[in-house]
Design a protein around this motif. Structure first.
Motif, mmCIF file in Angstrom:
data_model
loop_
_atom_site.group_PDB
_atom_site.id
_atom_site.type_symbol
_atom_site.label_atom_id
_atom_site.label_comp_id
_atom_site.label_asym_id
_atom_site.label_seq_id
_atom_site.Cartn_x
_atom_site.Cartn_y
_atom_site.Cartn_z
ATOM 1 N N ARG A 19 10.347 -31.245 -21.468
ATOM 2 C CA ARG A 19 10.567 -32.211 -22.537
ATOM 3 C C ARG A 19 9.884 -31.727 -23.813
ATOM 4 N NH1 ARG A 19 9.267 -37.734 -19.035
ATOM 5 N NH2 ARG A 19 10.974 -37.460 -17.510
ATOM 6 N N SER A 58 15.225 -33.581 -23.393
ATOM 7 C CA SER A 58 14.955 -33.196 -22.005
ATOM 8 C C SER A 58 15.899 -32.076 -21.604
ATOM 9 C CB SER A 58 15.127 -34.389 -21.062
ATOM 10 O OG SER A 58 14.146 -35.372 -21.313
ATOM 11 N N TYR A 109 11.685 -41.113 -29.664
ATOM 12 C CA TYR A 109 10.347 -40.979 -29.076
ATOM 13 C C TYR A 109 9.300 -41.799 -29.827
ATOM 14 C CZ TYR A 109 6.105 -38.595 -27.399
ATOM 15 O OH TYR A 109 4.880 -38.307 -26.854
ATOM 16 N N THR A 161 6.000 -31.555 -24.466
ATOM 17 C CA THR A 161 5.190 -32.672 -23.988
ATOM 18 C C THR A 161 5.024 -32.680 -22.477
ATOM 19 O OG1 THR A 161 7.113 -34.139 -23.838
ATOM 20 C CG2 THR A 161 5.901 -34.107 -25.943
ATOM 21 N N ILE A 166 9.493 -32.560 -28.221
ATOM 22 C CA ILE A 166 9.749 -33.423 -29.371
ATOM 23 C C ILE A 166 9.926 -32.564 -30.627
ATOM 24 C CG2 ILE A 166 8.609 -35.450 -28.411
ATOM 25 C CD1 ILE A 166 6.152 -34.834 -30.125
ATOM 26 N N ASP A 200 1.026 -39.428 -23.804
ATOM 27 C CA ASP A 200 2.191 -40.236 -23.439
ATOM 28 C C ASP A 200 3.046 -40.584 -24.644
ATOM 29 O OD1 ASP A 200 1.797 -40.465 -20.616
ATOM 30 O OD2 ASP A 200 0.143 -41.835 -21.010
ATOM 31 N N THR A 201 2.416 -40.788 -25.796
ATOM 32 C CA THR A 201 3.148 -41.153 -27.007
ATOM 33 C C THR A 201 2.566 -40.400 -28.196
ATOM 34 O OG1 THR A 201 1.715 -42.992 -27.695
ATOM 35 C CG2 THR A 201 3.458 -43.492 -26.082
ATOM 36 N N LYS A 258 18.810 -36.583 -25.444
ATOM 37 C CA LYS A 258 18.034 -36.886 -26.647
ATOM 38 C C LYS A 258 17.750 -38.370 -26.697
ATOM 39 C CE LYS A 258 18.571 -36.819 -31.724
ATOM 40 N NZ LYS A 258 19.462 -36.410 -32.853
ATOM 41 N N GLU A 259 16.489 -38.723 -26.931
ATOM 42 C CA GLU A 259 16.103 -40.126 -27.055
ATOM 43 C C GLU A 259 15.093 -40.283 -28.188
ATOM 44 O OE1 GLU A 259 14.587 -41.804 -23.471
ATOM 45 O OE2 GLU A 259 16.109 -40.856 -22.187
ATOM 46 N N PHE A 294 12.298 -37.502 -32.191
ATOM 47 C CA PHE A 294 13.142 -37.524 -31.009
ATOM 48 C C PHE A 294 12.562 -36.617 -29.922
ATOM 49 C CE2 PHE A 294 16.041 -38.840 -34.369
ATOM 50 C CZ PHE A 294 16.676 -39.926 -33.778
ATOM 51 N N ILE A 295 12.823 -37.001 -28.668
ATOM 52 C CA ILE A 295 12.420 -36.195 -27.532
ATOM 53 C C ILE A 295 13.675 -35.700 -26.816
ATOM 54 C CG2 ILE A 295 12.201 -38.177 -25.959
ATOM 55 C CD1 ILE A 295 9.782 -36.650 -24.704
#
Length: 344
Positions: free
Chosen positions: A30, A21, A8, A39, A32, A58-59, A5-6, A18-19
């Protein structure tokens, strides 16, 4: 492998997105928690070369908030179209946003695809939850939805959906991932073969709304029951827009095999199984987005969607399987996408 979890990005009102994986050593997915959007899906080809096979950005600010054609998103409260943005339930008429010509589409102006879901990791599963308020987008009932994503060692991406309501309502959920097995930026469906396990479909009018009929595909351009070159078939589909049609799955029970697409040059293959009575096969006629993920330009007939769901406009078509959900009942759906290398 554990789910990571990271951070995003942030929504317009400053909430964290959060994104997550999901990896199994071969495939990576992946997702979100905004819209439950898939994504990225990284899949190897027959030679081990990995490509991202789903369209996206990408974002968040690159397009998921403003430019997306529902790329990778969870769609609800009602996926697909409802005629004239209107349906009647127990004698009361509900008026929805007409956001697709004269019809309502994919849950309205701010459907489930544009909501921030509550996220948690439970073992090897990503669990997303959202409560849709009574009256949201003019749908009746408070509906609590849970969607679980799991990537297995067999390269199965499994989506489990559960929903409950406190007032009679209509519901139809799906995921709207766009695929290109040559890679998301390939720009065409050349080299793709398609086979659908559907001997019937629901014909549409000029606004892509079902007429109410359920017809045989035999002898028509909608007959995809044997391996068919998809790129060659698209220009010949009546209406000139390729496929944007609901295909009927008559086999009862769970785990119905619905569709198989293969990219012959790379060997990549996707199979879809579902508990749903149908699925929308869409080949991206309305896609025209520049500078998307990795700078890619997405164009018509450059991707396909396999949207497992009930039939479009079911609330206005008594002969279609019902999409009514009542208090005390539970809406359930399981759909899985299986990635593999096609047998030679």
């Amino acid at each position: 492998m554990p789910i990571t979890k990271e951070l995003y990005g942030k929504t317009e009102d400053g909430k964290d997105i959060f994104i997550f994986s999901l990896k199994n050593g071969k495939v990576e997915v992946r997702i979100i928690d905004y819209g439950g959007i898939i994504t990225n899906i990284f899949v190897p080809d027959k030679d081990g070369k990995v490509e991202d096979v789903t369209l996206g950005f990408d974002t968040f600010k690159d397009g998921y908030d403003t430019r997306s054609r529902y790329f990778g998103a969870l769609v609800g409260r009602y996926a697909n179209r409802i005629a004239k943005g209107q349906f009647t339930l127990d004698g009361k008429t509900y008026n929805l946003a007409a956001n697709n010509g004269p019809n309502a589409l994919h849950g309205g102006i701010k459907g489930f695809d544009k909501r921030l879901w509550t996220s948690s990791i439970v073992g090897n599963k990503l669990v997303l939850q959202y409560t849709s308020a009574d009256g949201e987008e003019n749908y009746p009932g408070e509906v609590k939805v849970t969607v679980t994503y799991q990537l297995t060692d067999q390269n199965e991406l499994i989506l489990d959906y559960i929903a409950r309501t406190d007032k009679k309502t209509v519901i139809n959920l799906t995921n709207h991932a766009y695929f290109n097995l040559a890679g998301h930026a390939a720009g065409s469906l050349d080299g793709h073969n398609v086979r659908l396990a559907a001997h019937k479909y629901t014909p549409v009018d000029e606004t892509s709304l079902p007429t109410g009929a359920i017809d045989s595909v035999a002898g028509t351009m909608f007959d995809l029951t044997t391996d068919t070159n998809l790129a060659d078939r698209l220009p010949n589909v009546p209406g000139g827009k390729g496929f944007d049609h609901n295909f009927v799955l008559e086999k009862p029970g769970w785990d119905k095999h619905a569709a198989r697409l293969r990219h012959i040059p790379s060997g990549r293959q996707i199979d879809m199984y579902t508990t749903e009575p149908g699925f929308q096969f869409y080949t991206g006629f309305y896609v025209n987005i520049a500078n998307a993920k990795g700078g890619a330009n997405y164009v018509k007939w450059g991707s396909f969607c396999l949207e497992a769901q009930h039939y479009p406009d079911s609330p206005n078509q008594p002969s279609f399987p019902s999409t009514v959900l009542s208090p005390g009942e539970t809406y359930r759906q399981t759909t899985k996408y299986v990635f593999s290398i096609a047998e030679s």
